[in-house]
Design a protein around this motif. Structure first.
Motif, PDB file in Angstrom:
ATOM      1  N   VAL A 131       0.840  -1.208   0.000  1.00  0.00           N
ATOM      2  CA  VAL A 131       0.000   0.000   0.000  1.00  0.00           C
ATOM      3  C   VAL A 131       0.873   1.255   0.000  1.00  0.00           C
ATOM      4  CG1 VAL A 131      -1.618   1.371   1.364  1.00  0.00           C
ATOM      5  CG2 VAL A 131      -2.018  -1.074   1.036  1.00  0.00           C
ATOM      6  N   ASN A 132       1.910   1.276   0.806  1.00  0.00           N
ATOM      7  CA  ASN A 132       2.785   2.450   0.835  1.00  0.00           C
ATOM      8  C   ASN A 132       3.591   2.581  -0.450  1.00  0.00           C
ATOM      9  OD1 ASN A 132       2.669   4.123   3.338  1.00  0.00           O
ATOM     10  ND2 ASN A 132       2.885   2.126   4.323  1.00  0.00           N
ATOM     11  N   GLU A 133       3.965   1.485  -1.065  1.00  0.00           N
ATOM     12  CA  GLU A 133       4.634   1.567  -2.365  1.00  0.00           C
ATOM     13  C   GLU A 133       3.715   2.217  -3.391  1.00  0.00           C
ATOM     14  OE1 GLU A 133       7.490  -2.431  -1.938  1.00  0.00           O
ATOM     15  OE2 GLU A 133       5.531  -2.553  -2.934  1.00  0.00           O
ATOM     16  N   ASN A 134       2.442   1.866  -3.339  1.00  0.00           N
ATOM     17  CA  ASN A 134       1.454   2.459  -4.235  1.00  0.00           C
ATOM     18  C   ASN A 134       1.275   3.953  -3.949  1.00  0.00           C
ATOM     19  OD1 ASN A 134      -0.524   2.242  -6.339  1.00  0.00           O
ATOM     20  ND2 ASN A 134      -2.143   2.209  -4.815  1.00  0.00           N
ATOM     21  N   ILE A 135       1.246   4.302  -2.677  1.00  0.00           N
ATOM     22  CA  ILE A 135       1.114   5.702  -2.273  1.00  0.00           C
ATOM     23  C   ILE A 135       2.293   6.535  -2.773  1.00  0.00           C
ATOM     24  CG2 ILE A 135       1.226   7.236  -0.261  1.00  0.00           C
ATOM     25  CD1 ILE A 135      -0.498   5.159   1.224  1.00  0.00           C
ATOM     26  N   VAL A 136       3.484   5.999  -2.629  1.00  0.00           N
ATOM     27  CA  VAL A 136       4.687   6.698  -3.099  1.00  0.00           C
ATOM     28  C   VAL A 136       4.595   6.974  -4.594  1.00  0.00           C
ATOM     29  CG1 VAL A 136       7.161   6.392  -3.537  1.00  0.00           C
ATOM     30  CG2 VAL A 136       6.221   5.862  -1.282  1.00  0.00           C
ATOM     31  N   SER A 137       4.175   5.976  -5.356  1.00  0.00           N
ATOM     32  CA  SER A 137       4.047   6.134  -6.808  1.00  0.00           C
ATOM     33  C   SER A 137       3.003   7.195  -7.165  1.00  0.00           C
ATOM     34  CB  SER A 137       3.666   4.788  -7.432  1.00  0.00           C
ATOM     35  OG  SER A 137       3.475   4.913  -8.827  1.00  0.00           O
ATOM     36  N   ILE A 138       1.877   7.183  -6.476  1.00  0.00           N
ATOM     37  CA  ILE A 138       0.807   8.158  -6.733  1.00  0.00           C
ATOM     38  C   ILE A 138       1.297   9.580  -6.442  1.00  0.00           C
ATOM     39  CG2 ILE A 138      -1.445   8.973  -5.915  1.00  0.00           C
ATOM     40  CD1 ILE A 138      -2.165   5.999  -5.450  1.00  0.00           C
ATOM     41  N   CYS A 139       1.970   9.744  -5.324  1.00  0.00           N
ATOM     42  CA  CYS A 139       2.452  11.075  -4.946  1.00  0.00           C
ATOM     43  C   CYS A 139       3.518  11.589  -5.906  1.00  0.00           C
ATOM     44  CB  CYS A 139       2.991  11.049  -3.522  1.00  0.00           C
ATOM     45  SG  CYS A 139       1.711  10.773  -2.271  1.00  0.00           S
ATOM     46  N   LYS A 140       4.365  10.698  -6.366  1.00  0.00           N
ATOM     47  CA  LYS A 140       5.381  11.092  -7.336  1.00  0.00           C
ATOM     48  C   LYS A 140       4.733  11.571  -8.632  1.00  0.00           C
ATOM     49  CE  LYS A 140       9.805  11.382  -8.357  1.00  0.00           C
ATOM     50  NZ  LYS A 140      10.748  12.209  -7.580  1.00  0.00           N
ATOM     51  N   SER A 141       3.718  10.858  -9.086  1.00  0.00           N
ATOM     52  CA  SER A 141       3.034  11.241 -10.322  1.00  0.00           C
ATOM     53  C   SER A 141       2.219  12.520 -10.157  1.00  0.00           C
ATOM     54  CB  SER A 141       2.127  10.102 -10.801  1.00  0.00           C
ATOM     55  OG  SER A 141       1.049   9.890  -9.894  1.00  0.00           O
ATOM     56  N   SER A 142       1.928  12.888  -8.899  1.00  0.00           N
ATOM     57  CA  SER A 142       1.168  14.110  -8.627  1.00  0.00           C
ATOM     58  C   SER A 142       2.073  15.319  -8.404  1.00  0.00           C
ATOM     59  CB  SER A 142       0.263  13.914  -7.408  1.00  0.00           C
ATOM     60  OG  SER A 142      -0.715  12.922  -7.653  1.00  0.00           O
ATOM     61  N   GLY A 143       3.372  15.110  -8.557  1.00  0.00           N
ATOM     62  CA  GLY A 143       4.308  16.223  -8.509  1.00  0.00           C
ATOM     63  C   GLY A 143       4.992  16.466  -7.185  1.00  0.00           C
ATOM     64  N   ALA A 144       4.785  15.605  -6.203  1.00  0.00           N
ATOM     65  CA  ALA A 144       5.424  15.808  -4.893  1.00  0.00           C
ATOM     66  C   ALA A 144       6.941  15.748  -5.023  1.00  0.00           C
ATOM     67  CB  ALA A 144       4.943  14.762  -3.905  1.00  0.00           C
ATOM     68  N   SER A 145       7.618  16.655  -4.336  1.00  0.00           N
ATOM     69  CA  SER A 145       9.080  16.655  -4.325  1.00  0.00           C
ATOM     70  C   SER A 145       9.637  16.182  -2.984  1.00  0.00           C
ATOM     71  CB  SER A 145       9.616  18.058  -4.629  1.00  0.00           C
ATOM     72  OG  SER A 145       9.170  19.001  -3.661  1.00  0.00           O
ATOM     73  N   ARG A 146       8.761  16.102  -1.983  1.00  0.00           N
ATOM     74  CA  ARG A 146       9.187  15.666  -0.660  1.00  0.00           C
ATOM     75  C   ARG A 146       8.172  14.676  -0.092  1.00  0.00           C
ATOM     76  NH1 ARG A 146      11.437  21.219   2.256  1.00  0.00           N
ATOM     77  NH2 ARG A 146      12.946  21.734   0.648  1.00  0.00           N
ATOM     78  N   PHE A 147       8.692  13.731   0.666  1.00  0.00           N
ATOM     79  CA  PHE A 147       7.824  12.674   1.207  1.00  0.00           C
ATOM     80  C   PHE A 147       8.322  12.282   2.587  1.00  0.00           C
ATOM     81  CE2 PHE A 147       5.729   8.728   1.891  1.00  0.00           C
ATOM     82  CZ  PHE A 147       4.658   8.650   1.011  1.00  0.00           C
ATOM     83  N   VAL A 148       7.401  12.272   3.542  1.00  0.00           N
ATOM     84  CA  VAL A 148       7.705  11.817   4.899  1.00  0.00           C
ATOM     85  C   VAL A 148       7.013  10.478   5.125  1.00  0.00           C
ATOM     86  CG1 VAL A 148       7.498  12.298   7.366  1.00  0.00           C
ATOM     87  CG2 VAL A 148       7.879  14.172   5.758  1.00  0.00           C
ATOM     88  N   PHE A 149       7.783   9.504   5.569  1.00  0.00           N
ATOM     89  CA  PHE A 149       7.230   8.183   5.854  1.00  0.00           C
ATOM     90  C   PHE A 149       7.412   7.866   7.329  1.00  0.00           C
ATOM     91  CE2 PHE A 149       7.809   3.463   6.020  1.00  0.00           C
ATOM     92  CZ  PHE A 149       6.502   3.129   5.688  1.00  0.00           C
TER      93      PHE A 149
END
Length: 224
Positions: A131-149
Motif C-alpha cells: 500500500v505504501n509503495e502504491n502511495i509513493v508512486s501516486i504522490c510522485k506522479s502528482s508532482g510531490a518533491s518531498r515525502f515523509v514516511f
C-alpha cells in the motif's frame, strides 16, 4: 510518546523551509497520528488534503477550527483493489509534499496460545508495504518533491522481531520505496510504539501505571 512530538518533527524536518504555502497530502489523515499531522500542517499555513478510507475527520477534531481547512478525501490506496491510482492522482491535483501515516497493526480476530494475539504476516506485508509503495508512486506522479514516511525505530523493530514480522517487513518495504523515488527529498521518521485512540487503548494506562510506580526510577534514569 508525547502527542505533539512526532507531528512537529514531520513539519520542522520537511516543510519549514517553504516560502509559499505547501500543498500537502496526508495518507491516513483520519487516524490518531495522521489527524494530528493535519492539524499541525494547517497551523503552519499549509494547504492540506487528508486521504483515508472513511474520508471523515476524527470525532475529537470535528468541532475544531482547523478541521474545516482540511480537504477530507475518501479513497483506498490498496493496489488493484482500491481507488484507481490515476483517478486518485487526479483528485489530489498538483501537490508539493506528502506524509504517509499508514501502518496500523491489526491482529487476527481469533485469540490463540497464551497471550492471545495472532497476526497475519502476509496481510501486514501487503497492507503496509504494498500500500505504501502504491502511495509513493501516486504522490510522485502528482508532482510531490518531498515525502515523509512514518516507520518504526530500530529498537522497537528488534524488540518485535518474530512476533509481527509482516509489520516490520512492510515498514522496510515502504522505506525503500520512499528513498528510491524521492532520494534527498525523502525523510523516514522512526518513532517507538505509538498508542492512543483506537490503537491499543489500554497500553497507555498500563504503561503509566508502570512508570508512575515501580518503573519510575528506571524511566527517569533513561530520560536523564
Amino acid at each position: 510518546m508525547k502527542e505533539n512530538y512526532l507531528p512537529n518533527v514531520v513539519l520542522w524536518s520537511i516543510f519549514f523551509s517553504a516560502v509559499d504555502a505547501y500543498r500537502v497530502v496526508v495518507f491516513g489523515g483520519s487516524g490518531f497520528l495522521g489527524s494530528r499531522v493535519c492539524k499541525n500542517l494547517v497551523n503552519c499555513g499549509c494547504e492540506v488534503i487528508s486521504v483515508s478510507r472513511s474520508g471523515n475527520p476524527p470525532h475529537w477534531a470535528s468541532s475544531e477550527k482547523w478541521c474545516s481547512s482540511v480537504e477530507w478525501l475518501a479513497a483506498d490506496a490498496t493496489p488493484s483493489q482500491g481507488t484507481d491510482p490515476i483517478l486518485l492522482s487526479k483528485a489530489l491535483g498538483s501537490i508539493d509534499g506528502a506524509v504517509s501515516c499508514i501502518g496500523s497493526i491489526q491482529p487476527r480476530p481469533e485469540w490463540v496460545q497464551l497471550l492471545g494475539l495472532s497476526f497475519d504476516d502476509d496481510a501486514l506485508r501487503f497492507e503496509i508495504g504494498s500500500v505504501n509503495e502504491n502511495i509513493v508512486s501516486i504522490c510522485k506522479s502528482s508532482g510531490a518533491s518531498r515525502f515523509v514516511f512514518v516507520s518504526v525505530s530500530f529498537e522497537t523493530a528488534k524488540a518485535l522481531e518474530g512476533a509481527i514480522e509482516g509489520y516490520l517487513d512492510g515498514k522496510r518495504a515502504g522505506e525503500e520505496a520512499v528513498y528510491k523515488e524521492f532520494g534527498n527529498g525523502a525523510l523516514v521518521v522512526a518513532p517507538s510504539l505509538i498508542y492512543g485512540g483506537k490503537r491499543f487503548p489500554t497500553i497507555g494506562k498500563v504503561w503509566r501505571s508502570i512508570v508512575d510506580g515501580p518503573g519510575k526510577l528506571y524511566v527517569a534514569c533513561n530520560d536523564a
